[in-house]
Design a protein around this motif. Structure first.
Motif, PDB file in Angstrom:
ATOM      1  N   THR A 188       0.666  -1.125   0.612  1.00  0.00           N
ATOM      2  CA  THR A 188      -0.030   0.119  -0.438  1.00  0.00           C
ATOM      3  C   THR A 188       0.458   1.741   0.163  1.00  0.00           C
ATOM      4  N   SER A 189       2.212   1.680   0.585  1.00  0.00           N
ATOM      5  CA  SER A 189       3.191   2.342   0.142  1.00  0.00           C
ATOM      6  C   SER A 189       3.127   3.242  -1.383  1.00  0.00           C
ATOM      7  N   LEU A 190       3.417   1.482  -1.941  1.00  0.00           N
ATOM      8  CA  LEU A 190       3.988   1.852  -3.426  1.00  0.00           C
ATOM      9  C   LEU A 190       2.265   1.643  -4.409  1.00  0.00           C
ATOM     10  N   GLU A 191       1.390   2.185  -3.815  1.00  0.00           N
ATOM     11  CA  GLU A 191       0.397   2.230  -4.414  1.00  0.00           C
ATOM     12  C   GLU A 191      -0.033   3.622  -5.421  1.00  0.00           C
ATOM     13  N   SER A 192       0.646   4.602  -4.293  1.00  0.00           N
ATOM     14  CA  SER A 192       0.509   6.104  -4.845  1.00  0.00           C
ATOM     15  C   SER A 192       1.247   6.255  -5.661  1.00  0.00           C
ATOM     16  N   PRO A 193       1.202   7.072  -7.036  1.00  0.00           N
ATOM     17  CA  PRO A 193       2.252   7.703  -7.448  1.00  0.00           C
ATOM     18  C   PRO A 193       3.587   8.420  -7.222  1.00  0.00           C
ATOM     19  N   ASP A 194       3.930   9.183  -5.813  1.00  0.00           N
ATOM     20  CA  ASP A 194       4.334  10.329  -4.746  1.00  0.00           C
ATOM     21  C   ASP A 194       5.038   8.974  -4.510  1.00  0.00           C
ATOM     22  N   LEU A 195       4.844   8.401  -4.282  1.00  0.00           N
ATOM     23  CA  LEU A 195       5.250   7.339  -3.284  1.00  0.00           C
ATOM     24  C   LEU A 195       6.043   6.473  -3.754  1.00  0.00           C
ATOM     25  N   LEU A 196       5.535   6.468  -4.457  1.00  0.00           N
ATOM     26  CA  LEU A 196       6.620   4.927  -5.636  1.00  0.00           C
ATOM     27  C   LEU A 196       7.592   5.876  -5.667  1.00  0.00           C
ATOM     28  N   ALA A 197       7.508   6.772  -6.071  1.00  0.00           N
ATOM     29  CA  ALA A 197       8.577   7.268  -6.710  1.00  0.00           C
ATOM     30  C   ALA A 197       9.947   7.933  -6.116  1.00  0.00           C
ATOM     31  N   TYR A 198       8.970   8.399  -4.484  1.00  0.00           N
ATOM     32  CA  TYR A 198      10.069   8.518  -3.515  1.00  0.00           C
ATOM     33  C   TYR A 198      10.474   7.048  -2.902  1.00  0.00           C
ATOM     34  N   ALA A 199      10.485   6.336  -3.461  1.00  0.00           N
ATOM     35  CA  ALA A 199      10.579   5.202  -2.777  1.00  0.00           C
ATOM     36  C   ALA A 199      11.764   4.561  -4.017  1.00  0.00           C
ATOM     37  N   GLU A 200      11.287   5.202  -4.737  1.00  0.00           N
ATOM     38  CA  GLU A 200      12.403   4.520  -6.501  1.00  0.00           C
ATOM     39  C   GLU A 200      13.587   5.579  -6.148  1.00  0.00           C
ATOM     40  N   GLY A 201      13.057   6.855  -5.692  1.00  0.00           N
ATOM     41  CA  GLY A 201      14.505   7.600  -5.200  1.00  0.00           C
ATOM     42  C   GLY A 201      15.667   6.878  -4.423  1.00  0.00           C
ATOM     43  N   MET A 202      15.009   6.823  -3.106  1.00  0.00           N
ATOM     44  CA  MET A 202      15.711   6.192  -2.120  1.00  0.00           C
ATOM     45  C   MET A 202      16.494   5.444  -2.556  1.00  0.00           C
ATOM     46  N   VAL A 203      16.144   4.203  -3.432  1.00  0.00           N
ATOM     47  CA  VAL A 203      16.929   2.977  -3.819  1.00  0.00           C
ATOM     48  C   VAL A 203      18.087   3.529  -4.831  1.00  0.00           C
ATOM     49  N   ALA A 204      17.413   4.394  -5.666  1.00  0.00           N
ATOM     50  CA  ALA A 204      18.811   5.555  -6.749  1.00  0.00           C
ATOM     51  C   ALA A 204      20.066   5.952  -5.868  1.00  0.00           C
ATOM     52  N   LEU A 205      19.551   6.175  -3.937  1.00  0.00           N
ATOM     53  CA  LEU A 205      20.432   6.725  -3.624  1.00  0.00           C
ATOM     54  C   LEU A 205      21.013   5.703  -2.864  1.00  0.00           C
ATOM     55  N   GLY A 206      20.919   4.678  -3.035  1.00  0.00           N
ATOM     56  CA  GLY A 206      21.374   3.874  -2.353  1.00  0.00           C
ATOM     57  C   GLY A 206      20.541   2.861  -1.121  1.00  0.00           C
ATOM     58  N   GLU A 207      19.800   3.014  -1.163  1.00  0.00           N
ATOM     59  CA  GLU A 207      18.839   2.380  -0.359  1.00  0.00           C
ATOM     60  C   GLU A 207      18.552   0.908  -0.499  1.00  0.00           C
ATOM     61  N   GLN A 208      18.147  -0.117   0.062  1.00  0.00           N
ATOM     62  CA  GLN A 208      18.126  -1.818  -0.247  1.00  0.00           C
ATOM     63  C   GLN A 208      16.870  -1.763   0.096  1.00  0.00           C
ATOM     64  N   ALA A 209      15.768  -2.026  -0.868  1.00  0.00           N
ATOM     65  CA  ALA A 209      14.258  -1.744  -0.144  1.00  0.00           C
ATOM     66  C   ALA A 209      13.607  -3.295  -0.697  1.00  0.00           C
ATOM     67  N   ARG A 210      13.025  -3.649  -0.302  1.00  0.00           N
ATOM     68  CA  ARG A 210      11.853  -5.158   0.074  1.00  0.00           C
ATOM     69  C   ARG A 210      10.715  -4.433  -0.378  1.00  0.00           C
ATOM     70  N   VAL A 211       9.427  -5.815  -0.818  1.00  0.00           N
ATOM     71  CA  VAL A 211       8.161  -5.207  -0.818  1.00  0.00           C
ATOM     72  C   VAL A 211       7.809  -6.639   0.037  1.00  0.00           C
TER      73      VAL A 211
END
Length: 339
Positions: A188-211
């Motif tokens: 549900t965090s990633l269903e909003s386009p803004d929240l998905l863009a935020y998560a992808e931005g964090m991953v681009a900066l080096g965050e390790q992310a799982r869902v």
């Protein structure tokens, strides 16, 4: 002129900064002796005693200290005590002090454990802090990020107290300092386009992310020692409360909980393998959203396509990956590095 005033004035000596030798454990007398030895290395104990106006026994004791510090060398077949080249001796002394400081610093974690255990016995409530109100929570969150040294672990799920941009600034600063950052996002965090863009931005900066389809709570664990989690729903606004838990069996349990869910999560992104070259950018985007476990309606909204078109594309991908369902297709694609 009053003689008493004169005496008083003469007694006042200007404050002087301590000698840099003091940091190395060298007294004023030892420093004076070392300078005398450098100026007149052949003078010997008797000569250095005269130069300093000190007794030979005092000079001998000071020479023993300088010998232990490595500033002078012991007598040998060629003569008596000799000074060591200051460029060599001082560097060696600095390295020794640095090594001693590092050894002391290395004991800090062990001492902190003893300190925390003492706090727990003396006043258990001091290990738990309740933070009330949105602004107070935002301030404490910023403080926790600023103190992070090794790793930040996060369960991320809506609703959110604050806009995403300031959070991105806080978290990106942590990554810039070399602190590891791992997040488990709920779908549900990633269903909003803004929240998905935020998560992808964090991953681009080096965050390790799982869902995962769901996470048990909102949670922040810093360095495995300090945790922050909500006591009330963010929907209550200004009355929002959170709790900060300092290092204890509870923070250990929360870190273990995070690791358990981390192992179960699907990577939000991966490194494409050779097969990924055959995928279009649209297919790669679709796989990423499938791996996140989103519903068809949310994926269609992200991609700007109809549900019929989306389901046809998903069916094609399932056949290609021999997957029984949408989520399995996303997981298998992520495992192959396609997401």
């Amino acid at each position: 002129m009053d003689s008493r005033a004169s005496v008083s004035a003469s007694d006042e000596t200007p404050a002087t900064s301590p000698s840099p030798w003091a940091a190395a454990g060298v007294s004023d007398f030892d420093e004076a002796l070392y300078h005398a030895i450098l100026h007149q290395p052949e003078a010997g104990i008797t000569g250095w005693s005269r130069l300093l106006g000190a007794s030979p026994p005092r000079v001998r004791r000071a020479c023993a200290r300088l010998l232990r510090l490595g500033l002078i060398q012991a007598p040998d077949s060629t003569g008596g005590l000799r000074p060591v080249d200051p460029r060599i001796a001082v560097r060696a002394l600095i390295r020794k002090r640095e090594s001693e400081s590092d050894l002391l610093a290395a004991t800090a974690d062990d001492m902190a454990k003893i300190y925390a255990a003492g706090l727990l016995r003396a006043e258990p409530s001091s290990l738990v802090e309740v933070v009330r109100g949105e602004s107070a929570n935002a301030a404490r969150l910023e403080e926790l990020y600023a103190r992070a040294e090794h790793e930040v672990c996060l369960f991320d799920s809506p609703p959110y107290l604050a806009p995403l941009t300031p959070q991105l600034d806080l978290q990106s600063e942590v990554l810039r300092r070399g602190v590891a950052y791992r997040t488990v996002y709920s779908v549900t965090s990633l269903e909003s386009p803004d929240l998905l863009a935020y998560a992808e931005g964090m991953v681009a900066l080096g965050e390790q992310a799982r869902v995962l389809p769901t996470v048990p709570m909102k949670l922040l664990v810093v360095d495995g020692r300090t945790a922050m989690l909500p006591l009330t729903s963010a929907d209550v606004g200004p009355a929002y409360c959170a709790v900060i838990v300092r290092h204890s069996a509870l923070t250990d349990a929360l870190q273990t909980l995070f690791e358990t869910f981390w192992q179960q999560g699907t990577p939000l992104s991966g490194t494409p393998d050779d097969g990924a070259e055959e995928l279009s950018a649209a297919d790669r985007r679709l796989i990423g959203l499938l791996a996140a476990g989103m519903k068809d309606e949310a994926i269609a909204r992200h991609l700007g396509v109809s549900l019929r078109t989306l389901r046809r594309r998903v069916s094609d991908l399932q056949l290609r990956l021999a997957a029984a369902g949408r989520f399995q297709a996303g997981v298998r694609a992520a495992q192959r590095g396609w997401a």
